[in-house]
Design a protein around this motif. Structure first.
Motif, PDB file in Angstrom:
ATOM      1  N   ARG A  37       0.936  -1.321  -0.086  1.00 12.94           N
ATOM      2  CA  ARG A  37      -0.065   0.018  -0.087  1.00 12.94           C
ATOM      3  C   ARG A  37       0.814   1.438   0.088  1.00 12.94           C
ATOM      4  NH1 ARG A  37      -3.327  -2.365   5.254  1.00 12.94           N
ATOM      5  NH2 ARG A  37      -4.364  -4.057   4.241  1.00 12.94           N
ATOM      6  N   GLU A  40       3.348   2.735   3.099  1.00 10.27           N
ATOM      7  CA  GLU A  40       3.795   1.543   4.116  1.00 10.27           C
ATOM      8  C   GLU A  40       5.226   1.079   3.540  1.00 10.27           C
ATOM      9  OE1 GLU A  40       1.470  -2.003   4.597  1.00 10.27           O
ATOM     10  OE2 GLU A  40       1.261  -2.399   2.430  1.00 10.27           O
ATOM     11  N   MET A  42       6.426  -2.873   3.190  1.00  9.29           N
ATOM     12  CA  MET A  42       5.952  -4.001   3.142  1.00  9.29           C
ATOM     13  C   MET A  42       7.169  -4.980   2.993  1.00  9.29           C
ATOM     14  SD  MET A  42       3.767  -7.103   3.407  1.00  9.29           S
ATOM     15  CE  MET A  42       2.127  -6.660   2.900  1.00  9.29           C
ATOM     16  N   LYS A 196      12.256   4.259   6.097  1.00  5.02           N
ATOM     17  CA  LYS A 196      11.112   4.959   6.621  1.00  5.02           C
ATOM     18  C   LYS A 196      10.505   6.030   6.144  1.00  5.02           C
ATOM     19  CE  LYS A 196      12.864   3.683  10.895  1.00  5.02           C
ATOM     20  NZ  LYS A 196      12.961   3.534  12.261  1.00  5.02           N
ATOM     21  N   ALA A 199       8.514   5.835   2.999  1.00  7.07           N
ATOM     22  CA  ALA A 199       7.034   5.419   3.263  1.00  7.07           C
ATOM     23  C   ALA A 199       6.285   6.795   3.829  1.00  7.07           C
ATOM     24  CB  ALA A 199       6.878   4.465   4.390  1.00  7.07           C
ATOM     25  N   GLU A 200       6.935   7.425   4.746  1.00  5.64           N
ATOM     26  CA  GLU A 200       6.376   8.807   5.155  1.00  5.64           C
ATOM     27  C   GLU A 200       6.041   9.688   4.120  1.00  5.64           C
ATOM     28  OE1 GLU A 200       9.314  10.023   7.998  1.00  5.64           O
ATOM     29  OE2 GLU A 200       8.760   8.481   9.215  1.00  5.64           O
ATOM     30  N   ASP A 220       5.894  -2.286   8.054  1.00  6.57           N
ATOM     31  CA  ASP A 220       4.624  -2.335   8.781  1.00  6.57           C
ATOM     32  C   ASP A 220       4.005  -3.483   8.679  1.00  6.57           C
ATOM     33  OD1 ASP A 220       4.372   0.759   9.300  1.00  6.57           O
ATOM     34  OD2 ASP A 220       4.834   0.766   7.056  1.00  6.57           O
ATOM     35  N   ARG A 221       4.314  -4.278   7.579  1.00  3.76           N
ATOM     36  CA  ARG A 221       3.541  -5.779   7.477  1.00  3.76           C
ATOM     37  C   ARG A 221       4.754  -6.471   6.848  1.00  3.76           C
ATOM     38  NH1 ARG A 221      -1.533  -6.107   3.996  1.00  3.76           N
ATOM     39  NH2 ARG A 221      -0.515  -4.237   2.582  1.00  3.76           N
ATOM     40  N   GLU A 235       0.769  -8.452  10.429  1.00  4.09           N
ATOM     41  CA  GLU A 235       1.083  -7.261  10.763  1.00  4.09           C
ATOM     42  C   GLU A 235       2.299  -7.113  11.875  1.00  4.09           C
ATOM     43  OE1 GLU A 235      -0.358  -4.158  10.177  1.00  4.09           O
ATOM     44  OE2 GLU A 235      -2.221  -5.260   8.909  1.00  4.09           O
TER      45      GLU A 235
END
Length: 268
Positions: A37, A40, A42, A196, A199-200, A220-221, A235
């Motif tokens: 997604r 995020e 993954m 990170k 993703a942010e 995150d996942r 998760e």
């Protein structure tokens, strides 16, 4: 084909359904589903031979899928080669980084995509400005000069250049293959912080790694593949490293007819 997502369910930035890929008599992927997604990280994990690299190369257009479908923001798309993947905003940073040691940071960021004027002269100020802007946007502050040769950079700095190059070209999905391999503690922290931040900024990030400490720090996942099949999706906040290791080494394929969910999935 799966039914449309119900209201309230986030549509994946990228999704594969039922991907299968064989090399002669070897079935590398068998009916694999995968999604990531926007915004995020993954993680994609599995033992050697689990199918991680094959799946990523199918997504990147390097391998053609024998079976399966790909969706981008809910719309079915075709990926018949790397150019199709690039048009969808998919960029892959492979473990070898594909950097040229004899070139500087700017030249590596624009490698093969150099900005030129109508006389085909390099637009050096434009490339320098854009390179500095991208690295600044990713909070990369450890590179003293964008004109220093890549050969002089540390492993973490080199990884930052490769990631910066990936996000420079209107990327929407960034796939990182073992980005912390062979890095020291400080360099690993630098790269994980960068992951990170991607993703942010709203990108969909796929992180491939054998290092579960890194996975639990940044993801995150977590999607687990085992022997070319789906074994689990977790998760990260609701699972332990021991449960992930169990799925990697002994997880039951989730899509084998007649086989129910694994014990871990049933508890989720």
């Amino acid at each position: 084909m799966a039914s449309p997502s119900p209201a309230g369910v986030v549509t994946p930035r990228l999704e594969t359904r039922g991907v299968s890929k064989s090399f002669g008599s070897v079935l590398a992927l068998d009916d694999v589903d995968f999604e990531v997604r926007a915004g995020e990280v993954m993680a994609l994990v599995g033992d050697n031979g689990a199918g991680k690299s094959t799946l990523i190369k199918c997504i990147a257009g390097i391998y053609s899928m024998d079976e399966g479908e790909v969706y981008s923001d809910g719309q079915k798309v075709s990926i018949n080669g790397p150019k199709d993947a690039a048009r969808l905003g998919i960029e892959v940073v492979y473990q070898d980084l594909a950097l040229c040691d004899n070139l500087d940071v700017v030249q590596n960021m624009y490698l093969g995509r150099e900005a030129r004027d109508i006389l085909f002269r390099l637009k050096e100020p434009v490339m320098e400005s854009r390179t500095a802007e991208v690295l600044r946007g990713l909070s990369v502050t450890t590179i003293s000069s964008i004109r220093q040769q890549v050969a002089s950079l540390s492993g973490g700095q080199r990884q930052s250049v490769a990631i910066g190059r990936a996000v420079m070209w209107n990327s929407r999905i960034v796939i990182l293959d073992e980005p912390t391999a062979a890095l020291g503690v400080a360099q690993t922290r630098q790269v994980l912080d960068l992951v990170k931040r991607l993703a942010e900024q709203g990108l969909a990030v796929v992180l491939i790694s054998h290092n579960l400490h890194d996975i639990f720090e940044a993801a995150d996942r977590i999607t687990v593949l085992r022997l070319g099949r789906n074994a689990a999706v977790f998760e990260r906040r609701a699972v332990t490293q021991q449960e992930v290791v169990h799925a990697i080494t002994a997880g039951v394929p989730t899509k084998v007819p007649g086989v129910g969910a694994t014990e871990t999935e049933a508890e989720a």
